[in-house]
Design a protein around this motif. Structure first.
Motif, short mmCIF file in Angstrom:
data_model
loop_
_atom_site.label_atom_id
_atom_site.label_comp_id
_atom_site.label_asym_id
_atom_site.label_seq_id
_atom_site.Cartn_x
_atom_site.Cartn_y
_atom_site.Cartn_z
N TRP A 131 58.50 42.57 57.22
CA TRP A 131 58.87 42.38 55.83
C TRP A 131 60.44 41.82 55.97
O TRP A 131 60.81 41.48 54.74
N LEU A 132 61.03 41.98 56.92
CA LEU A 132 62.30 41.25 57.09
C LEU A 132 62.61 39.85 57.54
O LEU A 132 63.51 39.29 57.28
N VAL A 133 61.31 39.34 57.85
CA VAL A 133 61.46 37.83 58.52
C VAL A 133 61.72 36.87 57.74
O VAL A 133 62.77 36.05 57.57
N ILE A 181 67.11 31.22 62.21
CA ILE A 181 66.03 31.41 63.14
C ILE A 181 66.66 32.31 64.14
O ILE A 181 66.53 33.47 64.65
N GLU A 182 68.18 31.82 64.64
CA GLU A 182 68.60 32.53 65.69
C GLU A 182 69.29 33.55 65.26
O GLU A 182 69.14 34.78 65.89
N GLY A 183 69.97 33.70 64.05
CA GLY A 183 70.31 35.07 63.44
C GLY A 183 69.22 35.94 63.20
O GLY A 183 69.36 37.29 63.55
N THR A 184 68.09 35.69 62.97
CA THR A 184 66.95 36.42 62.53
C THR A 184 66.65 37.29 63.85
O THR A 184 66.39 38.34 63.78
N MET A 185 66.41 36.36 64.81
CA MET A 185 66.15 37.05 66.20
C MET A 185 67.04 37.98 66.68
O MET A 185 66.61 39.14 67.08
N LEU A 186 68.31 37.84 66.61
CA LEU A 186 69.33 38.95 66.84
C LEU A 186 69.24 40.31 66.20
O LEU A 186 69.42 41.43 66.54
N VAL A 187 69.02 39.89 64.84
CA VAL A 187 69.03 40.97 63.92
C VAL A 187 67.85 41.73 64.07
O VAL A 187 67.90 43.05 64.27
N LEU A 188 66.65 41.23 64.36
CA LEU A 188 65.44 41.84 64.55
C LEU A 188 65.47 42.74 66.00
O LEU A 188 64.77 43.86 66.09
N GLN A 241 57.22 27.21 58.00
CA GLN A 241 57.32 27.12 59.65
C GLN A 241 58.40 27.75 60.41
O GLN A 241 58.11 28.05 61.31
N SER A 242 59.62 27.84 59.54
CA SER A 242 60.76 28.35 60.19
C SER A 242 60.42 29.97 60.59
O SER A 242 60.89 30.21 61.52
N SER A 243 59.84 30.66 59.54
CA SER A 243 59.40 32.00 59.99
C SER A 243 58.56 32.29 61.11
O SER A 243 58.58 32.98 61.90
N MET A 244 57.68 31.36 61.25
CA MET A 244 56.76 31.24 62.15
C MET A 244 57.33 30.72 63.56
O MET A 244 56.98 31.43 64.66
N GLN A 245 58.37 29.78 63.70
CA GLN A 245 58.90 29.64 64.63
C GLN A 245 59.47 30.45 65.17
O GLN A 245 59.65 30.95 66.38
N MET A 246 60.25 31.59 64.24
CA MET A 246 61.16 32.70 64.67
C MET A 246 60.21 33.56 65.46
O MET A 246 60.67 34.03 66.52
N ILE A 247 59.01 34.05 64.87
CA ILE A 247 57.99 34.91 65.56
C ILE A 247 57.66 34.44 66.99
O ILE A 247 57.80 35.11 67.74
N TYR A 248 57.48 33.15 66.87
CA TYR A 248 56.88 32.48 68.15
C TYR A 248 57.79 32.62 69.25
O TYR A 248 57.85 32.83 70.51
N ARG A 249 59.20 32.05 69.04
CA ARG A 249 60.29 32.19 69.83
C ARG A 249 60.92 33.71 70.25
O ARG A 249 61.43 33.87 71.25
N SER A 250 60.46 34.51 69.36
CA SER A 250 60.90 35.99 69.46
C SER A 250 60.21 36.71 70.60
O SER A 250 60.78 37.84 71.01
N ARG A 251 59.02 36.42 70.65
CA ARG A 251 58.02 37.13 71.50
C ARG A 251 58.51 37.41 72.99
O ARG A 251 58.51 38.22 73.32
N PRO A 252 58.91 36.13 73.74
CA PRO A 252 59.45 36.25 74.84
C PRO A 252 60.85 37.14 75.13
O PRO A 252 60.98 37.99 75.99
N LEU A 253 61.60 37.15 73.87
CA LEU A 253 62.78 38.03 73.97
C LEU A 253 62.58 39.25 73.53
O LEU A 253 63.60 40.29 73.85
N LEU A 254 61.63 39.77 72.89
CA LEU A 254 61.34 41.18 72.63
C LEU A 254 60.04 41.78 73.07
O LEU A 254 60.00 42.79 73.59
N LEU A 255 59.07 41.21 72.62
CA LEU A 255 57.59 41.76 73.05
C LEU A 255 57.54 41.67 74.44
O LEU A 255 57.10 42.86 75.10
#
Length: 811
Positions: A461-463, A472-479, A386-400
């Motif tokens: 593959w990195l998530v 989650i926060e660190g992953t978002m910045l790295v991605l 769920q942490s990985s899925m949270q990261m994807i969900y939260r990253s969409r507004p910041l990246l996509l």
């Protein structure tokens, strides 16, 4: 002729039905004569509004011994409970309907003995329903939903039936009871009380009746130190639960946690934490009593119809769900609806409750009964997942979303640049031995639009490892950093290549990466920013519409670019456009090549191209791979047009409108045939696992034609909504504007390109037709059309810039 037209109409109607993302809610016939239920079975469903995975972390479970032990002996999963309003009333109605449905604020339940506006609820029910006057006596301890008609009306356009679960249970003789509620207060008048009586909507029948229940004041007690001055009367709840009837199902709602979070703003952090811990301990002790009182025939489900506000802010929307029996062992819940271990849908839960009593699941219910897979450390794995899925969900507004805006800006700025440079180049002495200003930068930025999808996919593959290590926060910045750097590096490299070479690499590279990932479990796509998202439940497996559009557009572009280079040569002729390929200028002919205006690929090249098209179409149609019906049909159209171009060459232009329509109909028919063969029950491809497409075919085979009109209306409504609301619609419109300007200015440009670059133009026209097909044949076709059309708009821009350079060579 009439037979042909009728056949086409039937084909289109059939197509629109099977394109449903699921076998939409169809009320199936019930055969009550088959009473093969387990006669002594009783199922207890405990609903805890406000519970989330944040309350099931190891540090929390230390204080909750019964829940901790239960998680070690149960099958555990994460359930998608997303509804349009993210409220528990929608969830309860959806569980009762077996499909996504909506609730209404007034559609609450009452005990038959209660009154509203001075009128006894049983009398009010008789007034509204009518048929239950003297024909059926309403028991005093029955639970009623007097506003059932409002619920039915609110879901009429959805095609679903609120109460189908309760109706099936009633027809098969399963006694239904509901205990507890989340009322915000006690003892005040019915009109003034803030009632939360939505749990009976899950077990009510089609007329709003539940056999027995105890709601509101019957199961809460005054407690001045608790939110709203009340708390759950656990002793009374347990006493009522012990009187359960066999066979039967009892739904128990524990509302204290919900009341606490609803009143959270009035508490300081210390007091809130203290109360939350106390409430969780009381819930834990009560569940321990229930587990101790279970027999071998009993079954216990625990779930949350609404996660608390803290979890919602963290985007942890998936609800914990546990299933326990006296002989169960630690396992993870598995759903064929999601094909993702531990992730299940609310509709699967509905079907699983029917399976508990051996009640056949009607074909109209979209859920598939859950199964289990033995596994250790299930809860810890689910929390990490769920942490990985949270990261994807939260990253969409910041990246996509910024990337989509970037796409529109680059398309418009490059168009303006082309118009500006065209005007400046009218001055013969403008360049004076220099290359066009900013040409390399503009080309690099345009190439970045084509290289970005592959980078977004590979980042998947990195998530998981990054989320585990840096959070989650660190992953978002790295991605974000990886995406920017890798996209620009690939684009800079492509800028140094010739245009055809770059298009071959980017086109075939994108298509190959997506196909390989989709054929090997789609691991990268599951965690890609451009992939699907279990948090919103739009898609769980196969190829989503975003990458479907990329796959079709990229493959057509790569294949036609390769054919242009092999058979048509690079046009026009100049070295130094960033590549080392010899180019010939002037006449539009290449030594030893056919006349370009009549170009047709060699049989071997065309056969190879069509083989690639067929392979990708099969992957999109296969239930264990792409499982994207609309994508398979869109691919059949786009690839079929491209293949016909490559084989026919100039003869394609001789096709009249009637013949062109016949060709498109034939392509759709071939796509439908492939879907039918790959998704039918007897197909080896569908033998191991059936997709939502296969279930739709089964529903069609069962003769549920009355739903076709509703499906078409629903899909049109969805596309109209996305056209207004989705950012992808703006990308589509921007691309169309850019392409229109490129074609119309200067006049006659399109005819010149058709002569000079026949294979480029074959690809452009095929992708345009494919984008239209994707738009019409998918319930979120705007997304697919937008990602596909980028593989037309960008190459056209690059081709135009190359021509400008050729028309004004450096001295």
């Amino acid at each position: 002729m009439k037979l042909k037209i009728a056949g086409i109409i039937v084909g289109i109607l059939t197509l629109m039905f099977e394109l449903s993302t699921s076998a939409e809610g169809i009320e199936a016939g019930i055969d009550p004569s088959i009473h093969n239920i387990v006669k002594s079975k009783h199922v207890t469903v405990v609903s805890i509004p406000g519970l989330s995975f944040m309350e099931l972390r190891p540090d929390q479970l230390v204080e909750l011994p019964h829940l901790r032990r239960l998680t070690e002996l149960s099958a555990v999963g994460a359930m998608n409970i997303r509804t349009s309003s993210r409220t528990m009333r929608d969830v309860y109605v959806s569980l009762g309907a077996g499909a996504p449905s909506v609730g209404v604020a007034d559609g609450q339940a009452f005990a038959a003995k209660e009154t509203r506006h001075g009128i006894r609820i049983s009398e009010l029910m008789n007034r509204y329903i009518g048929r239950y006057g003297e024909d059926k006596q309403i028991e005093i301890d029955s639970v009623l939903v007097p506003d059932i008609t409002m619920l039915q009306r609110a879901n009429k356009n959805q095609g679903y039936v609120p109460g189908i679960l309760g109706e099936l249970l009633k027809e098969y003789g399963v006694f239904r009871s509901v205990l507890g509620s989340s009322d915000l207060g006690k003892g005040s008048g019915m009109e003034d009380k803030k009632m939360r009586r939505y749990s009976p909507l899950m077990l009510m029948d089609a007329n709003g009746f539940v056999d027995k229940g105890a709601l509101g004041d019957d199961v809460i007690t005054l407690d001045v130190d608790r939110p709203y001055g009340v708390s759950t009367h656990y002793a009374q709840l347990h006493s009522l639960w012990e009187k359960r009837t066999q066979p039967g199902i009892t739904l128990v709602e524990l509302g204290d946690l919900y009341r606490l979070y609803t009143d959270q703003e009035h508490y300081n952090e210390e007091r809130f934490t203290q109360l939350k811990g106390q409430i969780l301990k009381e819930i834990d002790q009560w569940i321990g009593q229930v587990v101790a009182g279970m027999t071998e025939e009993d079954s216990l489900w625990i779930f949350s119809p609404e996660v608390n506000s803290e979890a919602a802010r963290a985007k942890a929307y998936l609800s914990p769900i546990l299933h326990y029996t006296t002989d169960s062992r630690e396992a993870i819940l598995v759903s064929e609806s999601t094909r993702r271990q531990g992730v299940v849908t609310a509709q699967d839960f509905t079907s699983s409750l029917l399976k508990e009593f051996n009640i056949p699941v009607p074909s109209g219910l979209v859920g598939i009964p859950l199964s289990y897979m033995g596994k250790s450390d299930v809860l810890a794995d689910l929390v990490r997942e769920q942490s990985s899925m949270q990261m994807i969900y939260r990253s969409r507004p910041l990246l996509l979303y910024p990337f989509v805006t970037y796409e529109m800006l680059i398309l418009l700025l490059s168009l303006i640049y082309g118009l500006w440079i065209k005007k400046r180049l009218a001055d013969p002495g403008y360049l004076e031995g220099r290359e066009m200003p900013w040409r390399r930068s503009v080309r690099t930025l345009l190439f970045s639009l084509l290289s970005a999808p592959a980078v977004m996919l590979l980042m998947g593959w990195l998530v998981v490892p990054l989320t585990t290590k840096v959070g989650i926060e660190g992953t978002m910045l790295v991605l974000i950093a990886v995406f920017i750097v890798c996209t620009l590096l690939i684009s800079a490299f492509m800028e140094k290549c010739g245009l055809s070479t770059a298009m071959i690499w980017l086109g075939l590279g994108n298509a190959l990466i997506i196909t390989l990932d989709g054929s090997s479990g789609a691991h990268a796509m599951k965690y890609s920013i451009l992939g699907y998202d279990p948090m919103i439940g739009a898609r769980y497996y196969g190829i989503g519409n975003e990458f479907m559009g990329v796959l079709i557009g990229a493959l057509v572009l790569g294949v036609t670019a390769a054919l242009q280079r092999r058979h048509g040569g690079e046009q026009p002729a100049l070295r130094g456009l960033g590549g080392n390929e010899p180019l010939l200028a002037g006449s539009g002919k290449v030594e030893g090549s056919p006349r370009l205006g009549d170009a047709a690929a060699s049989p071997a090249a065309a056969l190879l191209a069509c083989g690639a098209f067929l392979l990708v179409t099969a992957c999109l149609a296969a239930p264990s791979l792409g499982a994207n019906a609309g994508g398979a049909l869109s691919a059949a159209v786009a690839f079929g047009v491209a293949g016909a171009h490559c084989f026919a060459g100039e003869r394609w232009r001789e096709l009249r409108l009637g013949r062109g329509a016949a060709l498109l109909s034939a392509l759709l028919a071939l796509g439908l045939g492939a879907l039918w063969l790959l998704n039918s029950a007897d197909s080896p491809a569908a033998f191991a696992r059936e997709s939502h497409v296969g279930r739709a075919f089964h529903a069609l085979h069962a003769g549920h034609f009355d739903q076709i009109g509703q499906l078409i209306e629903r899909k049109l409504r969805m596309n109209v909504h996305l056209l207004r609301a989705s950012v992808w619609s703006k990308v589509l419109i921007t691309s169309l504007i850019v392409m229109a300007v490129l074609v119309l200015r200067p006049r006659g440009h399109l005819r010149s390109w058709q002569h000079k670059y026949p294979y480029w133009m074959y690809g452009f026209s095929a992708n345009m037709i494919g984008a239209i097909a994707a738009l019409l044949l998918n319930d979120s076709g705007i997304v697919a059309a937008a990602t596909l059309i980028i593989f037309v708009a960008v190459p056209m821009q690059l081709l135009r810039l190359q021509e400008l350079e050729t028309e004004n060579p450096r001295s």
